[in-house]
Design an enzyme around this catalytic site. Structure first.
Site, mmCIF file in Angstrom:
data_model
loop_
_atom_site.group_PDB
_atom_site.id
_atom_site.type_symbol
_atom_site.label_atom_id
_atom_site.label_comp_id
_atom_site.label_asym_id
_atom_site.label_seq_id
_atom_site.Cartn_x
_atom_site.Cartn_y
_atom_site.Cartn_z
ATOM 1 N N ARG A 74 59.213 35.383 50.964
ATOM 2 C CA ARG A 74 59.352 35.933 52.559
ATOM 3 C C ARG A 74 58.268 35.740 52.968
ATOM 4 O O ARG A 74 58.224 35.237 53.977
ATOM 5 C CB ARG A 74 60.602 36.555 52.941
ATOM 6 C CG ARG A 74 61.735 35.966 52.668
ATOM 7 C CD ARG A 74 63.249 36.813 52.249
ATOM 8 N NE ARG A 74 62.926 38.011 50.867
ATOM 9 C CZ ARG A 74 62.979 36.819 49.880
ATOM 10 N NH1 ARG A 74 63.904 35.587 49.742
ATOM 11 N NH2 ARG A 74 62.831 36.983 48.519
ATOM 12 N N THR A 75 57.554 37.162 53.046
ATOM 13 C CA THR A 75 56.784 37.407 54.068
ATOM 14 C C THR A 75 55.872 36.770 53.936
ATOM 15 O O THR A 75 55.004 36.218 54.815
ATOM 16 C CB THR A 75 56.095 39.350 53.822
ATOM 17 O OG1 THR A 75 57.256 40.223 53.296
ATOM 18 C CG2 THR A 75 55.242 39.207 54.604
ATOM 19 N N LYS A 103 37.670 38.841 39.774
ATOM 20 C CA LYS A 103 35.597 39.895 39.206
ATOM 21 C C LYS A 103 35.461 40.839 39.271
ATOM 22 O O LYS A 103 34.459 40.750 39.522
ATOM 23 C CB LYS A 103 35.031 38.574 40.313
ATOM 24 C CG LYS A 103 34.863 37.158 39.918
ATOM 25 C CD LYS A 103 33.843 36.030 40.885
ATOM 26 C CE LYS A 103 33.941 35.006 40.383
ATOM 27 N NZ LYS A 103 33.427 33.693 41.282
ATOM 28 N N ARG A 124 48.776 42.691 51.829
ATOM 29 C CA ARG A 124 49.666 42.924 50.771
ATOM 30 C C ARG A 124 48.612 43.163 50.078
ATOM 31 O O ARG A 124 48.338 42.319 49.148
ATOM 32 C CB ARG A 124 51.194 41.962 50.890
ATOM 33 C CG ARG A 124 51.777 42.305 49.585
ATOM 34 C CD ARG A 124 52.786 41.710 49.320
ATOM 35 N NE ARG A 124 54.089 42.298 49.922
ATOM 36 C CZ ARG A 124 55.317 41.883 50.187
ATOM 37 N NH1 ARG A 124 55.842 41.255 49.025
ATOM 38 N NH2 ARG A 124 56.020 41.607 51.300
HETATM 39 N N1 ASP Z 1 60.288 42.235 49.395
HETATM 40 C C1 ASP Z 1 60.906 43.451 50.128
HETATM 41 C C2 ASP Z 1 59.109 44.250 50.657
HETATM 42 O O1 ASP Z 1 58.501 43.501 49.627
HETATM 43 C C3 ASP Z 1 61.772 44.224 49.321
HETATM 44 C C4 ASP Z 1 61.633 43.942 48.002
HETATM 45 O O2 ASP Z 1 60.458 43.804 46.974
HETATM 46 O O3 ASP Z 1 62.569 44.411 47.103
HETATM 47 O O4 ASP Z 1 59.053 45.567 49.926
#
Ligand code: ASP
Length: 325
Positions: A74-75, A103, A124
């Site tokens: 989703r993100t 690397k 992320r």
């Molecule tokens: N999608 C959310 C997160 O990235 C929750 C999860 O992964 O459970 O933190």
């Protein structure tokens, strides 16, 4: 924290983006109530835009690097869709194993590379503080898309936006957070974002997965109240929001411990019979069994609407950070 420079393009006046232009987005702590209202307002406009036209050219000529060191559906895809629906382009690095990270390249160097090509970097990472570390090196805005068990500020924005849309307010609610409160970064960020609003927090988890000390102290420090529970039945009848989380297998060093707690809570239609008629069930997703599929039919199940809201919030944030909102 402001990125050191954004680009040579003309700067918009800061009051058009509520000070967000050129800012790193690292923690929910940076969102004042005014900034929150502003982002929600722009998100409403983005919703209308998508519903009426599908896309616009607001961010035409801008590029977003999507740098993901941890899995995401989703993100990652909503940031990409947000950028593309606003006419921008994306450099997707969703599988760092195919990049120079494999690397042995440092985060600092990877970020300094990507900012040569992109106007904003969505990051992320599996380590707490990684986004803040990246921001130390970056001249372009870094958006924290989840840093280990730390924070997930854009998720908290879309969560708060969902609560406001669904229940009409963000203040004086009873909010239960349930499941893995120890490792769940979404509940860390959302709790912080909801402080000083007269919220009563109910933290429901097995003992092993309690809300961290630091966050509990922040709640009391803000003058808000919380109680802790192991049994969901103790609170289900009074909550306005039931925010369910997945037990985060990938954070456990001892898998036997995970096995012991993984099925601690399962939300079913029977349980929701004890809940108020006017309440919502939320989940950042993915779910792995903690909400049964039958619950999806219940109008109080807000998690799919919540996920849709992520697109509008991320469109609003990108437009603001890039100075085009
Ligand atoms: N999608 C959310 C997160 O990235 C929750 C999860 O992964 O459970 O933190």
């Amino acid at each position: 924290m402001k990125a050191r420079s954004t680009s040579d393009r003309p700067r918009p006046a800061d009051n058009t983006t509520n000070g967000l232009y050129g800012q790193h987005i690292l923690s929910v702590r940076q969102f004042t109530p005014e900034v929150l209202e502003y982002i929600f307002g722009v998100a409403d406009e983005m919703r209308t835009l998508v519903e009426r036209f599908g896309s616009a050219d607001l961010l035409q000529g801008q590029i977003m690097a999507n740098l993901f060191y941890e899995p995401s559906t989703r993100t990652s895809s909503s940031f990409m869709a947000a950028m593309q629906r606003l006419g921008g382009q994306v450099i997707p690095i969703n599988s760092v194993k195919f990049s120079s990270v494999s690397k042995g390249e440092s985060l600092a160097d990877t970020v300094r590379t990507l900012e040569c090509y992109a106007d904003v970097i969505v990051l992320r990472h599996y380590e707490v503080g990684a986004a803040a570390e990246a921001a130390r090196w970056a001249h372009k805005p870094i958006i924290n898309a989840g840093d280990g068990v730390g924070e997930h500020p854009t998720q908290a924005l879309l969560d708060a936006y969902t609560i406001r849309r669904e229940l009409g307010r963000l203040d004086n609610l009873t909010v239960a957070m349930l499941g893995d409160l120890r490792f769940g970064r979404t509940v860390h960020s959302l709790t912080r974002l909801l402080l000083r609003r007269g919220i009563t927090f109910r933290f429901v988890s097995p003992r092993l997965l309690r809300m961290p000390d630091e966050i509990r102290q922040e709640v009391t420090g803000a003058g808000d109240t919380f109680t802790e529970h192991e049994d969901v039945h103790e609170i289900i009848g009074e909550v306005d929001v039931l925010y369910v989380t997945r037990v985060q297998k990938e954070r456990f060093t001892d898998l036997a411990e995970y096995e012991r707690v993984k099925d601690s809570y399962i939300i079913t239609p029977e349980l929701l019979r004890e809940a108020k008629e006017q309440m919502i069930v939320m989940h950042p997703l993915p779910r792995v069994g903690e909400i049964t599929y039958e619950v999806d039919e219940d109008p109080r199940a807000a998690y799919f609407r919540q996920m849709q809201n992520g697109l509008y919030i991320r469109m609003a944030l990108l437009a603001a950070v890039l100075g085009r909102a």
